[in-house]
Write a protein that holds these residues in place. Sequence first.
Motif, PDB file in Angstrom:
ATOM      1  N   HIS A  13       0.138  -1.430  26.888  1.00  0.00           N
ATOM      2  CA  HIS A  13       1.320  -2.263  27.079  1.00  0.00           C
ATOM      3  C   HIS A  13       1.558  -3.002  25.768  1.00  0.00           C
ATOM      4  CE1 HIS A  13       3.591  -4.720  30.385  1.00  0.00           C
ATOM      5  NE2 HIS A  13       4.385  -4.241  29.462  1.00  0.00           N
ATOM      6  N   GLU A  14       2.604  -2.612  25.051  1.00  0.00           N
ATOM      7  CA  GLU A  14       2.877  -3.184  23.741  1.00  0.00           C
ATOM      8  C   GLU A  14       3.867  -4.335  23.867  1.00  0.00           C
ATOM      9  OE1 GLU A  14       3.462  -0.706  20.408  1.00  0.00           O
ATOM     10  OE2 GLU A  14       2.381   0.997  21.258  1.00  0.00           O
ATOM     11  N   LEU A  15       3.394  -5.558  23.615  1.00  0.00           N
ATOM     12  CA  LEU A  15       4.225  -6.749  23.610  1.00  0.00           C
ATOM     13  C   LEU A  15       4.477  -7.176  22.168  1.00  0.00           C
ATOM     14  CD1 LEU A  15       2.324  -8.670  26.440  1.00  0.00           C
ATOM     15  CD2 LEU A  15       4.181  -6.985  26.682  1.00  0.00           C
ATOM     16  N   THR A  16       5.324  -8.155  21.983  1.00  0.00           N
ATOM     17  CA  THR A  16       5.673  -8.577  20.629  1.00  0.00           C
ATOM     18  C   THR A  16       4.458  -9.074  19.856  1.00  0.00           C
ATOM     19  OG1 THR A  16       7.897  -9.179  21.378  1.00  0.00           O
ATOM     20  CG2 THR A  16       7.149 -10.106  19.273  1.00  0.00           C
ATOM     21  N   ASP A  17       3.641  -9.919  20.493  1.00  0.00           N
ATOM     22  CA  ASP A  17       2.502 -10.541  19.815  1.00  0.00           C
ATOM     23  C   ASP A  17       1.154 -10.006  20.269  1.00  0.00           C
ATOM     24  OD1 ASP A  17       4.231 -12.198  18.399  1.00  0.00           O
ATOM     25  OD2 ASP A  17       4.183 -13.757  19.948  1.00  0.00           O
ATOM     26  N   LEU A  18       1.137  -9.185  21.305  1.00  0.00           N
ATOM     27  CA  LEU A  18      -0.126  -8.772  21.920  1.00  0.00           C
ATOM     28  C   LEU A  18      -0.039  -7.331  22.372  1.00  0.00           C
ATOM     29  CD1 LEU A  18      -2.917  -9.981  22.923  1.00  0.00           C
ATOM     30  CD2 LEU A  18      -1.785 -10.297  25.135  1.00  0.00           C
ATOM     31  N   MET A  19      -1.116  -6.578  22.139  1.00  0.00           N
ATOM     32  CA  MET A  19      -1.250  -5.241  22.698  1.00  0.00           C
ATOM     33  C   MET A  19      -2.319  -5.278  23.786  1.00  0.00           C
ATOM     34  SD  MET A  19      -1.007  -2.689  19.397  1.00  0.00           S
ATOM     35  CE  MET A  19      -1.328  -1.279  20.450  1.00  0.00           C
ATOM     36  N   ILE A  20      -1.992  -4.733  24.945  1.00  0.00           N
ATOM     37  CA  ILE A  20      -2.899  -4.717  26.089  1.00  0.00           C
ATOM     38  C   ILE A  20      -3.225  -3.272  26.424  1.00  0.00           C
ATOM     39  CG2 ILE A  20      -3.206  -5.356  28.509  1.00  0.00           C
ATOM     40  CD1 ILE A  20      -0.935  -7.482  28.003  1.00  0.00           C
ATOM     41  N   SER A  21      -4.489  -2.900  26.297  1.00  0.00           N
ATOM     42  CA  SER A  21      -4.923  -1.546  26.639  1.00  0.00           C
ATOM     43  C   SER A  21      -5.725  -1.607  27.921  1.00  0.00           C
ATOM     44  CB  SER A  21      -5.770  -0.945  25.511  1.00  0.00           C
ATOM     45  OG  SER A  21      -5.026  -0.846  24.313  1.00  0.00           O
ATOM     46  N   LYS A  22      -5.306  -0.858  28.911  1.00  0.00           N
ATOM     47  CA  LYS A  22      -5.962  -0.828  30.220  1.00  0.00           C
ATOM     48  C   LYS A  22      -6.690   0.498  30.378  1.00  0.00           C
ATOM     49  CE  LYS A  22      -4.921  -0.877  35.196  1.00  0.00           C
ATOM     50  NZ  LYS A  22      -3.863  -1.048  36.234  1.00  0.00           N
ATOM     51  N   VAL A  23      -7.957   0.420  30.803  1.00  0.00           N
ATOM     52  CA  VAL A  23      -8.741   1.627  31.021  1.00  0.00           C
ATOM     53  C   VAL A  23      -9.501   1.467  32.330  1.00  0.00           C
ATOM     54  CG1 VAL A  23     -10.775   0.807  29.752  1.00  0.00           C
ATOM     55  CG2 VAL A  23     -10.335   3.263  29.908  1.00  0.00           C
ATOM     56  N   ALA A  24      -9.717   2.578  33.022  1.00  0.00           N
ATOM     57  CA  ALA A  24     -10.499   2.581  34.262  1.00  0.00           C
ATOM     58  C   ALA A  24     -11.893   3.110  33.983  1.00  0.00           C
ATOM     59  CB  ALA A  24      -9.824   3.436  35.326  1.00  0.00           C
ATOM     60  N   VAL A  25     -12.907   2.465  34.569  1.00  0.00           N
ATOM     61  CA  VAL A  25     -14.295   2.895  34.408  1.00  0.00           C
ATOM     62  C   VAL A  25     -14.957   3.005  35.772  1.00  0.00           C
ATOM     63  CG1 VAL A  25     -14.525   1.964  32.077  1.00  0.00           C
ATOM     64  CG2 VAL A  25     -15.027   0.496  34.025  1.00  0.00           C
ATOM     65  N   GLY A  26     -15.952   3.874  35.870  1.00  0.00           N
ATOM     66  CA  GLY A  26     -16.606   4.141  37.146  1.00  0.00           C
ATOM     67  C   GLY A  26     -17.844   3.301  37.344  1.00  0.00           C
ATOM     68  N   PRO A  27     -18.484   3.449  38.533  1.00  0.00           N
ATOM     69  CA  PRO A  27     -18.091   4.360  39.618  1.00  0.00           C
ATOM     70  C   PRO A  27     -17.167   3.722  40.649  1.00  0.00           C
ATOM     71  CG  PRO A  27     -20.220   3.410  40.109  1.00  0.00           C
ATOM     72  CD  PRO A  27     -19.798   2.831  38.770  1.00  0.00           C
ATOM     73  N   MET A  28     -16.764   2.459  40.436  1.00  0.00           N
ATOM     74  CA  MET A  28     -15.954   1.753  41.434  1.00  0.00           C
ATOM     75  C   MET A  28     -14.515   1.557  40.970  1.00  0.00           C
ATOM     76  SD  MET A  28     -18.741  -1.038  42.840  1.00  0.00           S
ATOM     77  CE  MET A  28     -17.667  -1.561  44.183  1.00  0.00           C
TER      78      MET A  28
END
Length: 218
Positions: free
Chosen positions: A16-31
């Motif tokens: 998610h690229e915002l003007t002042d901040l980049m937010i990277s979302k990732v999913a990890v296991g096992p839950m």
Amino acid sequence: MTYSGVVKVGGPADVHELTDLMISKVAVGPMDNNAYLLRCRATGEQLLIDAANDAETLLQLIGEDSIASVVTTHRHGDHWQALAEVVRATGARTYAGRHDAEGIPVPTDVLVDDGDVIRVGRVELTARHLVGHTPGSIALIYDDQHGHPHAFTGDCLFPGGVGNTWKDPEAFASLLRDVETKLFDRLPDETWVYPGHGKDTTLGAERPHLPEWRERGW
């Protein structure tokens, strides 16, 4: 590409690229936990929210620029399985809610209270203490001056309801009250919500259902 917030274990991060901040979302296991890497666009400083699991995946996401800090939203084990390894590899400062830190088996450098500000570069995140899922859960609010707020809610708010309170009516009442007064009452409908598991939502999408949640008791 447009950010969707839909990720799966073993799949790529969504950014998610915002003007002042980049937010990277990732999913990890096992839950199927979500971890979020925040990067200040002005300074390049990075902060990780919930080193939940799969340290190799998280360290690859972090990259050579490393991280300055890692925030654990609450004490439940599925949110800190990779914390020790990530801290060893990066030397990051650790943050957690004051009332949950004792339940996290990695020392907490900074105990967080309601209203405290955590910085990543020039970006400020405001902590909100939400009681009920655990005694010391925290959400982090980024009030984007170029758009709408963004809320990282851990396991306290999801699409369709608040976090699990294990049929404890007092815990449920506490969590719903805190979520209402500290999130819904203070932030606009456009606020983007990044939960600890699953898909994202907005406060506007969830707000009409608050009476329903209160009535059903979960």
